[in-house]
Design a protein around this motif. Structure first.
Motif: not given
Length: 179
Positions: A42-47
């Motif tokens: 979900h985290d848009l800045c993750g990955g």
């Protein structure tokens, strides 16, 4: 072009569409479906970011795979990068599936700022599983879907007929309108 992924690409999946598939797990989702089975996406800045060319190079090495699946996360938050990959997959005779929490109608709503980007990606997708996962409609007996509101759409037939055309190949029970 860069694509944000949540994890490494799965080369040999048998549950994310028919046959052996390569799955591209996108990072970032705005739907926040209750009991989502991929909340880490979900985290848009993750990955992490990866060049689309690196994924395309992986496509070239596939031997037994029937196709690729775009999942996540929400693939339609990154339609341009995924269009490039999906277009290349078609050159290698791979079918393309995509999972989205948006409905087909929402993706093609002309008031949507991403309308043209979504349309360009959809032109390279064979099957779209649309609609948010709804815990109250969860049904583990459904093929390739988590909840009964989700639809399995034949995208090319739908684009041609300018209306949603459900896939009769993967039909099971009620493929009602996605919510």
């Amino acid at each position: 072009m860069k694509l944000r992924l949540s994890s490494s690409i799965t080369s040999d999946s048998i549950v994310d569409g028919p046959g052996l598939r390569m799955v591209i797990w996108t990072q970032g989702c705005i739907h926040n479906c209750k009991d989502c089975h991929n909340p880490q996406t979900h985290d848009l800045c993750g990955g992490f970011e990866i060049e689309t060319n690196e994924i395309i190079d992986k496509l070239k090495t596939l031997k037994l795979q029937k196709g690729i699946t775009l999942s996540g996360g929400e693939p339609f938050l990154q339609p341009e990068a995924l269009e490039e990959i999906a277009c290349e997959a078609k050159k290698y005779n791979l079918d393309v599936w995509a999972y989205t929490g948006f409905t087909y109608e929402k993706l093609l709503d002309k008031s949507n700022d991403a309308y043209f980007k979504n349309l360009n990606l959809l032109k390279n997708i064979d099957i779209l599983v649309d609609g948010k996962f709804v815990e109250e409609k969860k049904d583990i007996s459904l093929t390739f879907r988590g909840s009964s509101n989700q639809r399995i759409i034949d995208v090319q037939k739908s684009l041609k007929n300018k209306k949603v055309c459900l896939s009769n190949v993967y039909a099971d029970r009620d493929l009602s309108i996605a919510e």
